[in-house]
Design a protein around this motif. Structure first.
Motif, PDB file in Angstrom:
ATOM      1  N   SER A  64       0.830  -1.202   0.000  1.00 50.80           N
ATOM      2  CA  SER A  64       0.000   0.000   0.000  1.00 50.80           C
ATOM      3  C   SER A  64       0.866   1.255   0.000  1.00 50.80           C
ATOM      4  O   SER A  64       0.602   2.214  -0.732  1.00 50.80           O
ATOM      5  N   ALA A  65       1.945   1.233   0.828  1.00 50.33           N
ATOM      6  CA  ALA A  65       2.836   2.392   0.890  1.00 50.33           C
ATOM      7  C   ALA A  65       3.563   2.602  -0.434  1.00 50.33           C
ATOM      8  O   ALA A  65       3.759   3.742  -0.876  1.00 50.33           O
ATOM      9  N   ILE A  66       3.962   1.495  -1.085  1.00 49.92           N
ATOM     10  CA  ILE A  66       4.654   1.600  -2.369  1.00 49.92           C
ATOM     11  C   ILE A  66       3.734   2.192  -3.425  1.00 49.92           C
ATOM     12  O   ILE A  66       4.114   3.101  -4.171  1.00 49.92           O
ATOM     13  N   ARG A  67       2.500   1.695  -3.492  1.00 57.35           N
ATOM     14  CA  ARG A  67       1.569   2.231  -4.492  1.00 57.35           C
ATOM     15  C   ARG A  67       1.224   3.692  -4.205  1.00 57.35           C
ATOM     16  O   ARG A  67       1.102   4.512  -5.115  1.00 57.35           O
ATOM     17  N   THR A  68       1.060   4.002  -2.914  1.00 56.86           N
ATOM     18  CA  THR A  68       0.783   5.394  -2.544  1.00 56.86           C
ATOM     19  C   THR A  68       1.967   6.294  -2.917  1.00 56.86           C
ATOM     20  O   THR A  68       1.794   7.403  -3.436  1.00 56.86           O
ATOM     21  N   ALA A  69       3.182   5.790  -2.637  1.00 58.92           N
ATOM     22  CA  ALA A  69       4.375   6.564  -2.977  1.00 58.92           C
ATOM     23  C   ALA A  69       4.479   6.767  -4.484  1.00 58.92           C
ATOM     24  O   ALA A  69       4.893   7.835  -4.950  1.00 58.92           O
ATOM     25  N   LEU A  70       4.086   5.756  -5.253  1.00 54.81           N
ATOM     26  CA  LEU A  70       4.130   5.886  -6.708  1.00 54.81           C
ATOM     27  C   LEU A  70       3.149   6.958  -7.189  1.00 54.81           C
ATOM     28  O   LEU A  70       3.435   7.708  -8.126  1.00 54.81           O
ATOM     29  N   VAL A  71       1.983   7.012  -6.528  1.00 54.93           N
ATOM     30  CA  VAL A  71       1.025   8.070  -6.871  1.00 54.93           C
ATOM     31  C   VAL A  71       1.616   9.441  -6.547  1.00 54.93           C
ATOM     32  O   VAL A  71       1.517  10.386  -7.335  1.00 54.93           O
ATOM     33  N   ASP A  72       2.250   9.540  -5.361  1.00 52.64           N
ATOM     34  CA  ASP A  72       2.860  10.810  -4.972  1.00 52.64           C
ATOM     35  C   ASP A  72       3.996  11.195  -5.931  1.00 52.64           C
ATOM     36  O   ASP A  72       4.228  12.370  -6.207  1.00 52.64           O
ATOM     37  N   LEU A  73       4.696  10.167  -6.426  1.00 53.31           N
ATOM     38  CA  LEU A  73       5.792  10.427  -7.357  1.00 53.31           C
ATOM     39  C   LEU A  73       5.295  10.933  -8.702  1.00 53.31           C
ATOM     40  O   LEU A  73       6.035  11.624  -9.415  1.00 53.31           O
ATOM     41  N   GLU A  74       4.051  10.574  -9.063  1.00 51.41           N
ATOM     42  CA  GLU A  74       3.534  10.959 -10.377  1.00 51.41           C
ATOM     43  C   GLU A  74       3.632  12.468 -10.589  1.00 51.41           C
ATOM     44  O   GLU A  74       4.032  12.930 -11.658  1.00 51.41           O
ATOM     45  N   HIS A  75       3.265  13.237  -9.563  1.00 51.09           N
ATOM     46  CA  HIS A  75       3.277  14.692  -9.687  1.00 51.09           C
ATOM     47  C   HIS A  75       4.698  15.203  -9.901  1.00 51.09           C
ATOM     48  O   HIS A  75       4.949  16.029 -10.783  1.00 51.09           O
ATOM     49  N   MET A  76       5.638  14.708  -9.082  1.00 49.99           N
ATOM     50  CA  MET A  76       7.008  15.175  -9.211  1.00 49.99           C
ATOM     51  C   MET A  76       7.610  14.732 -10.540  1.00 49.99           C
ATOM     52  O   MET A  76       8.320  15.501 -11.208  1.00 49.99           O
TER      53      MET A  76
END
Length: 564
Positions: free
Chosen positions: A281-293
C-alpha cells in the motif's frame, strides 16, 4: 549495499533459528527425561538467537539509511534544478504552492519506496526459508496451505490497493489545490486587505480543504476495509493449519514442540505478511505521490542550452561593454497572438537606447527575449555579434544586469539581498555597491545595519529603498549590459530623481537598454525607439522626435501637461 545484503541474509537465518530453538525448549519440558541439552541452556540460547536476530535487523537498517536518504536528497535536488531550467512560461502557468508541494511529496515518496523495498526483501526471503524448513521437517500439505494463504493474501491486497489508488489521487489533487490557494492568498496579502476579502479567501481555502477532507476520509475508510480483509485471511489460514497440526499431534506424527514450532513460524510469518500489505500500500501510494514530481521533471525544457556553447565575458571589469542587436524579431506568447512584428535595432557598446510606447506594445517582451526567458519565433537577438542561443543561459544572464519596476527581495537580510548580485562578494564590496546606490547611509541608520531583515518579498522596505537595493546588487554584479525596466515609474518625483542619480552611476560606460514610462528619464538617450502594436513606429534622439511632431511628441506633451 553489498554489506546490507550480507547482513540481511544473516539476520533472516538467525530469525529462522528462533522457532527451532523454541521447539526444543518445549519438548524438553514436555519430555523431561529425554536426553539432550538442559532446558536452561536452551532458554539462554533462545534469548541469544533472538538478540542476534534483532541486532542484525537494526544493523541492516542503519547501514541502508545513508543510501536511502542520499537518494531522496538527490531526487529533491534534481527536481529543484529542473524547475529552474524550465521556461518562464511554465512558472507563469503553474501555482507555486502546488509545485513545491509536489516536489515535497515526491521526495518523501522516494525515501518511502526505498525503505519499503528494503523491508519487502526480508519478508520474501523469510517466506521462502520458512516454507523450506516446514517442508523438510513436516510434509507438503503444510507448505501447500501456507502457499495458498500467501497467494490469497497477495492477490487480495494488490487488487484492493489498486482500487484505492483513485481515491489517493483525488486526495493529492485537492491537497495541492488547497496549498496553492493558501500560498497565492498569502503572497497577495496586501491586495486581500485592500479589498476586505479575507472572508472570501477563507471560504475558497476551506472549500478546497473540505474536498481534501472528503477524499482523506474515503482513503481512511478503504484502508480499514483492507486491513480487515487481510486479518480475516490470516486468521482463517492460521486456524486451518493449526487444525492440521493438532490432528498430527493426536496421531503421534509430530511432537508438541513441533506443533509449537509450526505455530511460531506462522506467527513469525504473519507479522511480515501483515506488514507486506502495508508495504504494498505504501509503495503504491508513494508511486502516486511520485507521479506529480515526475510529471514536473519530465516537462520539456522549452529554452535549452546549445551542445557547444560559445564563451562570453560577463563582467565589465573583464571586457568592454557588449553590443546588443535585434534583427527582424517576431514573437508572441501564444501562437494566435503575435506581440513583436519584426523588431530591429542596435545598441552600440557603451551607448544608451530607450524604448517607449503604450502598455502592451511589447516593451518588456524585448527584455525577456534579451535574457532568453523565451526564444524568438523568427529573427535573432544578438549579443557581441552572436545569437543569444549560442551561449549558455547562465553565462548570458551573468553578462546582463536588470533593475526591474517591481523589485522582489528574498526574505533575508539587506546584506544578503545586495550580495545576491555576486555571491561570494566581500562585505567591503557590498558596502561599496550600497554607497554607489545611495543606500549605505540608510542601512547604517537601522539598528541591525546590513543584517536587517526585509520581510517576505521585501515588504518591510519602501518602494524607493527596494529600488536602491536592486541598483546596489546590479552594481555589485558589474554586468556588461544594463536593462532598466521602468525602474522608476512607480516612484514619486523626489525619490525618482534620487534613484535616477544612482542609475546614472551604474549605467556609466555600460551598454544600457531603458524601458521607460516617464519620458523625462530618457531625454539623454543616444536613441529612443517608439513602439506601437509590436513595431518601431519612430526612432531618433529626444530632440529629433520632438521636431518630428509625431507620436513621441504627443506623448511628451501629454506627460508635461499631466505633471504641470
Amino acid at each position: 549495499m553489498a554489506l546490507v545484503l550480507v547482513v540481511l541474509v544473516a539476520g533472516e537465518l538467525a530469525t529462522l533459528a528462533v522457532p527451532l530453538v523454541y521447539s526444543q525448549v518445549v519438548d524438553r519440558f514436555v519430555h523431561p527425561k529425554t536426553l539432550g541439552m538442559a532446558p536452561a541452556l536452551l532458554i539462554i540460547g533462545y534469548g541469544l538467537v533472538r538478540l542476534v536476530s534483532g541486532a542484525l535487523t537494526n544493523l541492516r537498517d542503519s547501514l541502508f539509511a545513508p543510501v536511502r536518504f542520499m537518494v531522496a536528497r538527490q531526487a529533491a535536488y534534481r527536481s529543484f534544478v529542473h524547475m529552474h531550467r524550465l521556461s518562464l512560461r511554465f512558472h507563469l502557468d503553474r501555482h507555486t504552492g502546488g509545485v513545491t508541494r509536489a516536489i515535497e511529496r515526491g521526495t518523501e515518496a522516494v525515501e518511502t519506496l526505498l525503505r519499503m523495498l528494503m523491508s519487502l526483501s526480508p519478508t520474501i526471503l523469510q517466506a521462502v526459508l520458512v516454507m523450506g524448513v516446514i517442508w523438510r521437517l513436516f510434509n507438503w500439505s503444510y507448505v501447500a496451505m501456507i502457499a495458498l494463504m500467501i497467494a490469497t493474501y497477495i492477490i487480495f491486497t494488490v487488487r484492493f490497493t489498486s482500487w484505492r489508488l483513485g481515491i489517493r489521487r483525488r486526495m493529492n489533487d485537492t491537497n495541492s489545490e488547497a496549498a496553492g490557494r493558501a500560498l497565492d492568498s498569502l503572497l497577495n496579502y496586501e491586495t486581500v486587505k485592500y479589498f476586505g476579502n479575507e472572508a472570501h479567501e477563507a471560504r475558497r481555502y476551506d472549500n478546497a480543504q473540505a474536498r481534501y477532507e472528503k477524499a482523506a476520509m474515503q482513503t481512511q475508510y478503504s484502508l480499514g476495509l483492507l486491513n480487515f480483509g487481510q486479518a480475516a485471511i490470516i486468521a482463517i489460514s492460521l486456524a486451518a493449519i493449526m487444525l492440521l497440526g493438532g490432528h498430527d499431534v493426536e496421531a503421534g506424527h509430530i511432537t508438541v514442540g513441533a506443533f509449537v514450532m509450526v505455530n511460531t513460524y506462522l506467527l513469525q510469518l504473519y507479522g511480515p505478511l501483515n506488514f507486506l500489505g502495508s508495504v504494498y500500500s505504501a509503495i503504491r501510494t508513494a508511486l502516486v505521490d511520485l507521479e506529480h514530481m515526475l510529471s514536473l521533471t519530465e516537462e520539456d525544457v522549452e529554452v535549452a542550452d546549445p551542445a557547444a556553447p560559445l564563451p562570453i565575458a560577463t563582467r565589465l571589469a573583464d571586457a568592454a561593454p557588449a553590443r546588443v542587436a535585434f534583427r527582424n524579431v517576431h514573437f508572441g506568447y501564444r501562437p494566435d497572438r503575435e506581440i513583436l512584428r519584426g523588431i530591429s535595432f542596435d545598441v552600440l557598446p557603451g551607448h544608451k537606447v530607450a524604448i517607449v510606447g503604450s502598455t502592451g506594445a511589447g516593451k518588456s517582451t524585448i527584455n525577456r527575449l534579451l535574457f532568453r526567458f523565451y526564444d524568438t519565433w523568427s529573427g535573432a537577438v544578438l549579443v557581441d555579434g552572436h545569437n543569444v542561443r549560442d551561449y549558455r543561459q547562465a553565462d548570458l544572464r551573468a553578462a546582463i544586469g536588470v533593475v526591474p519596476q517591481d523589485t522582489v527581495l528574498f526574505n533575508d537580510s539587506i546584506g544578503y539581498n545586495i550580495a545576491y548580485g555576486r555571491l561570494g562578494a566581500s562585505p567591503a564590496q557590498v558596502e561599496e555597491a550600497a554607497r554607489l546606490a545611495q543606500i549605505h547611509d540608510f542601512i547604517m541608520s537601522l539598528p541591525e545595519g546590513y543584517k536587517t531583515q526585509v520581510g517576505e518579498r521585501g515588504l518591510k522596505l519602501s518602494g524607493g529603498e527596494k529600488q536602491r537595493v536592486a541598483i546596489a546588487r546590479t552594481i555589485l554584479k558589474d554586468p556588461r549590459v544594463l536593462v532598466l525596466d521602468e525602474a522608476t515609474s512607480a516612484l514619486d518625483t523626489h525619490t525618482e530623481k534620487e534613484i535616477q542619480a544612482a542609475l546614472k552611476t551604474v549605467s556609466a560606460h555600460r551598454t544600457t537598454l531603458v524601458i521607460a514610462h516617464r519620458l523625462s528619464t530618457i531625454v539623454d538617450a543616444d536613441e529612443i525607439l517608439v513602439m506601437g502594436q509590436g513595431l518601431v513606429v519612430e526612432r531618433g534622439t529626444h530632440a529629433q522626435l520632438l521636431a518630428a511632431q509625431g507620436r513621441y511628441a504627443a506623448m511628451w506633451a501629454a506627460q508635461a501637461t499631466g505633471e504641470a
